[in-house]
Design a protein around this motif. Structure first.
Motif, PDB file in Angstrom:
ATOM      1  N   LEU A 131      -8.130   3.573 -14.657  1.00 48.05           N
ATOM      2  CA  LEU A 131      -7.055   3.557 -13.662  1.00 48.05           C
ATOM      3  C   LEU A 131      -7.368   4.509 -12.506  1.00 48.05           C
TER       4      LEU A 131
ATOM      5  N   PHE B  59      -9.630  -6.454  -4.277  1.00 48.35           N
ATOM      6  CA  PHE B  59      -8.472  -5.583  -4.489  1.00 48.35           C
ATOM      7  C   PHE B  59      -7.561  -6.159  -5.582  1.00 48.35           C
TER       8      PHE B  59
ATOM      9  N   VAL C 182      -7.063  -4.635  -9.720  1.00 44.20           N
ATOM     10  CA  VAL C 182      -5.786  -4.282 -10.347  1.00 44.20           C
ATOM     11  C   VAL C 182      -5.519  -5.173 -11.559  1.00 44.20           C
TER      12      VAL C 182
ATOM     13  N   ILE D 241       2.127   1.680  -3.510  1.00 44.14           N
ATOM     14  CA  ILE D 241       1.060   2.112  -4.418  1.00 44.14           C
ATOM     15  C   ILE D 241       0.838   3.614  -4.302  1.00 44.14           C
ATOM     16  N   LYS D 242       0.917   4.116  -3.059  1.00 52.13           N
ATOM     17  CA  LYS D 242       0.728   5.557  -2.863  1.00 52.13           C
ATOM     18  C   LYS D 242       1.722   6.350  -3.696  1.00 52.13           C
TER      19      LYS D 242
ATOM     20  N   GLU E   4      -7.790   0.451   1.436  1.00 49.37           N
ATOM     21  CA  GLU E   4      -6.559   0.486   2.220  1.00 49.37           C
ATOM     22  C   GLU E   4      -6.832   0.638   3.708  1.00 49.37           C
TER      23      GLU E   4
ATOM     24  N   TYR F 149      -4.375  -0.406 -19.784  1.00 48.89           N
ATOM     25  CA  TYR F 149      -5.408   0.228 -18.958  1.00 48.89           C
ATOM     26  C   TYR F 149      -5.906   1.468 -19.687  1.00 48.89           C
TER      27      TYR F 149
ATOM     28  N   PHE G 160       0.830  -1.211   0.000  1.00 46.45           N
ATOM     29  CA  PHE G 160       0.000   0.000   0.000  1.00 46.45           C
ATOM     30  C   PHE G 160       0.865   1.263   0.000  1.00 46.45           C
ATOM     31  N   GLU G 161       1.975   1.214   0.710  1.00 47.53           N
ATOM     32  CA  GLU G 161       2.897   2.356   0.702  1.00 47.53           C
ATOM     33  C   GLU G 161       3.449   2.591  -0.703  1.00 47.53           C
TER      34      GLU G 161
ATOM     35  N   ASN H  24       2.591   9.718 -13.484  1.00 48.15           N
ATOM     36  CA  ASN H  24       2.039   9.377 -14.786  1.00 48.15           C
ATOM     37  C   ASN H  24       2.635   8.023 -15.146  1.00 48.15           C
ATOM     38  N   LEU H  25       1.930   6.955 -14.794  1.00 48.42           N
ATOM     39  CA  LEU H  25       2.477   5.598 -14.934  1.00 48.42           C
ATOM     40  C   LEU H  25       2.947   5.311 -16.350  1.00 48.42           C
TER      41      LEU H  25
ATOM     42  N   PHE I 187       3.522   0.655 -14.497  1.00 50.13           N
ATOM     43  CA  PHE I 187       2.206   0.026 -14.443  1.00 50.13           C
ATOM     44  C   PHE I 187       2.345  -1.488 -14.179  1.00 50.13           C
TER      45      PHE I 187
ATOM     46  N   ILE J  68      -9.045   1.711  -4.367  1.00 54.32           N
ATOM     47  CA  ILE J  68      -7.972   1.176  -3.523  1.00 54.32           C
ATOM     48  C   ILE J  68      -7.849   1.997  -2.251  1.00 54.32           C
TER      49      ILE J  68
ATOM     50  N   PHE K  95       3.234  -2.046 -10.697  1.00 54.60           N
ATOM     51  CA  PHE K  95       2.030  -1.893  -9.874  1.00 54.60           C
ATOM     52  C   PHE K  95       1.211  -3.188  -9.888  1.00 54.60           C
TER      53      PHE K  95
ATOM     54  N   PHE L 272      -7.709   3.513  -8.538  1.00 55.02           N
ATOM     55  CA  PHE L 272      -6.957   4.132  -7.442  1.00 55.02           C
ATOM     56  C   PHE L 272      -7.910   4.662  -6.366  1.00 55.02           C
TER      57      PHE L 272
ATOM     58  N   LEU M  40       3.189   5.337  -6.434  1.00 55.40           N
ATOM     59  CA  LEU M  40       2.899   5.162  -7.865  1.00 55.40           C
ATOM     60  C   LEU M  40       1.697   5.989  -8.310  1.00 55.40           C
ATOM     61  N   GLU M  41       0.724   6.137  -7.426  1.00 55.99           N
ATOM     62  CA  GLU M  41      -0.531   6.759  -7.816  1.00 55.99           C
ATOM     63  C   GLU M  41      -0.326   8.155  -8.393  1.00 55.99           C
TER      64      GLU M  41
ATOM     65  N   LYS N 134       0.773   6.268 -22.660  1.00 58.95           N
ATOM     66  CA  LYS N 134      -0.535   6.767 -23.081  1.00 58.95           C
ATOM     67  C   LYS N 134      -0.619   6.862 -24.613  1.00 58.95           C
TER      68      LYS N 134
END
Lengths: 645, 645
Positions: free
Chosen positions: B326, B349, B353, A333-334, B337, B321, A330-331, A340-341, A346, B333, A349, B330, A336-337, B280
């Motif tokens: 996406l 969860f 993903v 993911i934060k 969390e 994605y 979860f840390e 701009n993946l 991605f 999630i 993730f 998020f 990554l969120e 993208k």
């Protein structure tokens, strides 16, 4: 016995952890391990293979009977997609026979950690064994034939588990029977259709919130009485037991385990928190003798209610996630969120989240207390499930020494074969898994696992009537004969299909075969023999026998040749000797024909199966019965092979 | 032609979108669709099957040649795990032949949306076709034989694509050739080993940040010259083109597409933002004729540099994605969390993903401009890849009308067969995928796809020498013959293995076979015939011919019987007529034996392959050559079948 012992040589690398797989003492040889070239660090053993050398064994693994051409890794894992590329399944069974032109021997690599057997995978003619840790006992077994070597090996690991005879009856299972009425309906339907049935399996929903050694009171308000009711109808209920113990205040198993320190612990001494079906759990430390005794005694709760069979599951152990690892993800993911993946981040993730389950690193987060030593789990991973089943088996000896209890497990290691059987885990509704089922049986038998079978019809996915019928035509020969499926897939109880009569006939044929099968099974257990043998194990001089990986001898009298291709109404069969072909439609309705040694294409319609009675042998068939207890063994019919009295 | 047309009847459900698959006009029949019972809503057609009725066709799908016993769903999808349970692969090819005891016909369900064919899956004797939308053109084709029906069907969909002859040469591919030196090394190594080679494929790394119609200048500093250099050595470079166009300011394809409105749009009119290899991207609206012309013209950038072959990829379209999805995940999630995840929420969860990629709901988030109509993507999903390849094929006609360009695609729909071939996508290094490769060929041929083949040796996973050798023994008969593998797997160029000589001989045999294969291929294309035929297509009266699903006629003169089981050194072969068995070790070294109609077990060591020359026919073999241009067709050897002149 002196001679046998002399044929087994023990070598020691490092300071191995005792798995208690081998029950005899051997002096440690001083010289080098024969046949192989051992690297100085003792982590790698190499052997150069001639083109047609063969390797058999390794228990429950993917691919064919001859294990050449792939890399197998002993590392018990909860992975239900048993495709050809999976090096590891639920079991770790490190015994093989090398059968070459100038090298012929057996080897048991006895170590509870990871071992890989690269048998011509990276390099077509190189057999390389890699030990993750160098500590191992290596047993080298010589013999004049494959069966010689197998029997000698079996002689050092103790006798195979023998279940009660009723465990050869047919068991219906499904993750999805929610309450006693669901179970009763199954039994009613089998009875209504006059189809044999011996047991109904209880998957995780019988428990109260998936807590081991509890029964959900709403679903089974009077469990003991229900067990009694079923027993009155000749039906055994077989509950599942999972490795993880739910963390819940007031739950006695949890509280006792915490109080006594019976759970596995993290480096810092705290109990590991992982998640499995019940949500957060602790794992009992089955390697700790006291914990093992304690957990074993817990089966009494169910034994006292009349239960006489169990299946141990999730004991690799399967881990959906560990609490610590989930926090870390979860840390990440934060972080990554906000980004701009790009494609790599991605996939990272997706990988993070997917990688939460059964993660190799998680198996390094906790420790066992094994014979007074603190040992990190990954070093002893492969004997965890073994010791869970041992906990049960040893407890049954104490709690009901005069009664045979049915016990089989998903994870296993050699040694566990003394305490229970195995089923081949969560397979798929694939034709290729019917073939896999056939091909896994000899390897399991070689390693001492005689009571075994697969989820007939396939566990994952929607079965089809034709697949189920062909699969059943093989499963009626496996000691464990169970039809099992996953929640929310198509129901696959035999009474649900169009051709009920054909299924009834197959089930009836199973019951007619039980006297033969149980007799041959018991004999194999007592004599350290195999129930399922590949043709080449009996005909080592016959080149063609090595080519055949889809026919098996079952006991002394018969060979089976299952049809395992969709839409086929026949198959090629190789006869290594003159035999009598029996094309069964039911125990009473079959064609017989004596066929000569050689290749044959033999017709077998969807409701027909092929059995071959051997020269000078006979196949006994009992009269009709819907429960093993009702089988009349006095009134047998014998189908005789060629040149039989 | 009058007679042929009369045998094809067209029925219309609703108001179908014209896929332009069928190139002839037919009057619409007034009555009911024959053979089937059609539900009032026209979404379901049902037929009751007799026990041994057979169904052939459906193009590139899993399982055997007879499609009974499974549920196939036409829904182009980027899924590389082609296990038996996968209803959908990359292609959507809705033509089948029903070959029963009292019903015999062909059917083409022409609709660009999802269609499922349940051929005895839910109920063993029921064939049910379900249309997600009811709009479809249904063509019913009658004929006296399977081949009759196939030829008639092919007659209404237009002639199959014919590639240049050099496209029958061998192509080496790997996702992992990073620059011109990597490519040069491959060619050098093949030349050094005196192994034939015709082409090297360029996977996504040749581009600048995965942008279509760009070349990475650091990796290929003088691309045109490099193409020239390779051409000088007789080597074609074949770049990949992906469906998604990178969003990047200053990138001409992106900017033009935005300016002209050529990309697919969301409900609100904004261009859809999805992510694929470049990060993208926008997706070109290949269904829009103007966009199709525009995108097709872009190939000129590479044609101008000497490129004469392409493979179109990721055109289902694959979606890692969408931007909107996406964001939603998020958000979800974040909610999860904070919770103490129970098992269900944990699986939710993981599912969220995992479900980001190729999500069915994402295909409902965007729209096409098809013939002036705004149509939601999912309604026309199956013709997207088809129209990407059509864009290229139509452009080649405009840009270089006098030159044949190699073109094949991953996604496909019937109609696309006029513009290019297909490869069977990202398969696995599985023995079962070698068999799948064999079994997919007839279905593809029936649907008009003649130029096809699989990633020899397997794309995903580490190949082994024995698998690659057996696979190559089949691939030397497929028009597209390419060895392709995934980054970070074991390298599988032929020169890397122990038995180089055996591989060299196989490649040389391919080149010896090219005159025969190209001739037979062209003939099949011109005459609406198949190159690969199952035995029963030629021997409909021979019961045993229907049982055989692992042998194929290849053209008029030969039958192949590949060995596809690991560790086998022989196989069963059924001969529907007297033939001459040829056991090849090289084009010059082979055994010949005339064998009678019937079953045989024939030895074939790992370096041997089996070809059977038919009665009265001959197999021409050209002399040695390492490039198709060097094949001397004047100096042929002929292996004659029985009773041949």
């Amino acid at each position: 016995m002196e001679e046998v012992a002399a044929m087994v040589r023990k070598y020691v690398f490092g300071n191995p952890i005792d798995t208690e797989s081998v029950v005899k003492e051997f002096p440690v040889e001083k010289g080098n391990v024969p046949y192989f070239e051992v690297a100085i660090n003792e982590k790698t053993m190499k052997l150069s293979m001639a083109a047609n050398d063969k390797v058999y064994g390794l228990g429950e693994t993917v691919r064919g009977i001859n294990k050449r051409g792939f890399r197998y890794t002993s590392n018990c894992v909860d992975d239900h997609v048993h495709t050809e590329d999976k090096s590891s399944l639920y079991a770790a069974q490190n015994f093989f026979v090398y059968w070459g032109s100038d090298k012929r021997f057996g080897m048991f690599v006895d170590t509870p950690g990871k071992v890989s057997f690269d048998i011509g995978d990276r390099e077509i003619n190189t057999f390389e064994i890699d030990l993750e840790d160098f500590d191992a006992n290596i047993y080298v077994i010589d013999g004049d034939s494959i069966m010689d070597i197998v029997r000698r090996f079996r002689g050092i690991i103790g006798k195979s588990y023998i279940p009660p005879k009723w465990a050869f009856g047919f068991g219906q299972s499904r993750w999805g029977y929610m309450n006693e009425q669901d179970v009763r309906d199954v039994v009613d339907n089998y009875d209504k259709q006059d189809m044999p049935l011996e047991a109904v399996y209880l998957d995780i929903d019988y428990m109260e919130n998936y807590k081991d050694f509890t029964v959900n009171k709403e679903r089974f308000p009077a469990f003991k009485e229900f067990v009694e009711e079923m027993k009155g109808r000749g039906i055994h209920l077989i509950p599942i037991i999972d490795a993880g113990v739910k963390i819940e205040d007031g739950y006695d198993v949890y509280e006792e385990g915490v109080r006594e320190g019976y759970f596995v612990k993290k480096e810092n001494g705290e109990n590991l928190v992982a998640a499995v079906w019940p949500g957060k759990v602790h794992f009992p430390d089955f390697l700790n003798e006291k914990a093992r005794n304690w957990f074993g005694n817990k089966y009494k709760f169910l034994l006292d209610q009349g239960i006489d069979g169990f299946w141990n599951d999730m004991n690799e152990p399967a881990i959906f996630y560990t609490e610590d690892h989930l926090k870390e993800v979860f840390e990440e993911i934060k972080v990554l969120e906000g980004q701009n993946l790009d494609v790599l981040s991605f996939f990272k993730f997706q990988g993070l989240v997917e990688g939460l389950s059964n993660n190799a690193e998680d198996y390094k987060r906790f420790y066992h207390d094994y014979k007074g030593q603190k040992i990190r789990h990954d070093k002893v991973h492969n004997i965890y499930g073994y010791n869970m089943t041992r906990a049960a088996g040893e407890a049954f000896e104490r709690l009901c020494p005069d009664k045979k209890i049915l016990m089989f497990s998903r994870a296993s290691y050699i040694g566990m074969h003394r305490y229970g059987g195995v089923w081949t885990g969560d397979n798929q509704t694939w034709w290729s898994h019917l073939l896999l089922n056939i091909q896994q049986m000899p390897g399991l038998n070689m390693c001492g696992f005689l009571y075994c079978g697969a989820d007939t019809g396939g566990f994952w996915g929607d079965t089809t009537e034709d697949l189920l019928m062909r699969w059943t035509q093989f499963s009626i020969f496996t000691p464990l004969f169970r039809n099992h499926s996953l929640k929310d897939t198509r129901n696959q109880e035999y009474y649900r299909f169009t051709n009920k009569k054909d299924f009834r006939n197959l089930l009836r044929l199973r019951y007619a075969l039980i006297p033969y099968l149980y007799d041959q099974f018991t004999k194999a257990a007592v004599e350290d023999d195999m129930l399922f043998k590949p043709l080449c194990f009996e005909y080592p001089e016959d080149e063609m026998a090595y080519e055949v990986e889809d026919q098996l001898f079952v006991g002394d009298s018969i060979m089976v040749a299952p049809v395992y291709r969709q839409n086929s109404v026949g198959r090629y069969v190789y006869l290594p000797e003159t035999m009598k072909m029996v094309r069964f439609r039911s125990p009473e309705d079959y064609d017989e024909e004596v066929l000569g040694k050689g290749n044959h294409y033999i017709k077998a319609a969807i409701n027909e199966l092929l059995v071959f009675v051997r020269e000078g042998k006979k196949l006994p068939l009992a009269g009709p019965a819907n429960r093993t207890g009702d089988i009349n063994e006095k009134d047998m019919i014998y189908i005789t092979g060629p040149h039989c009295c």
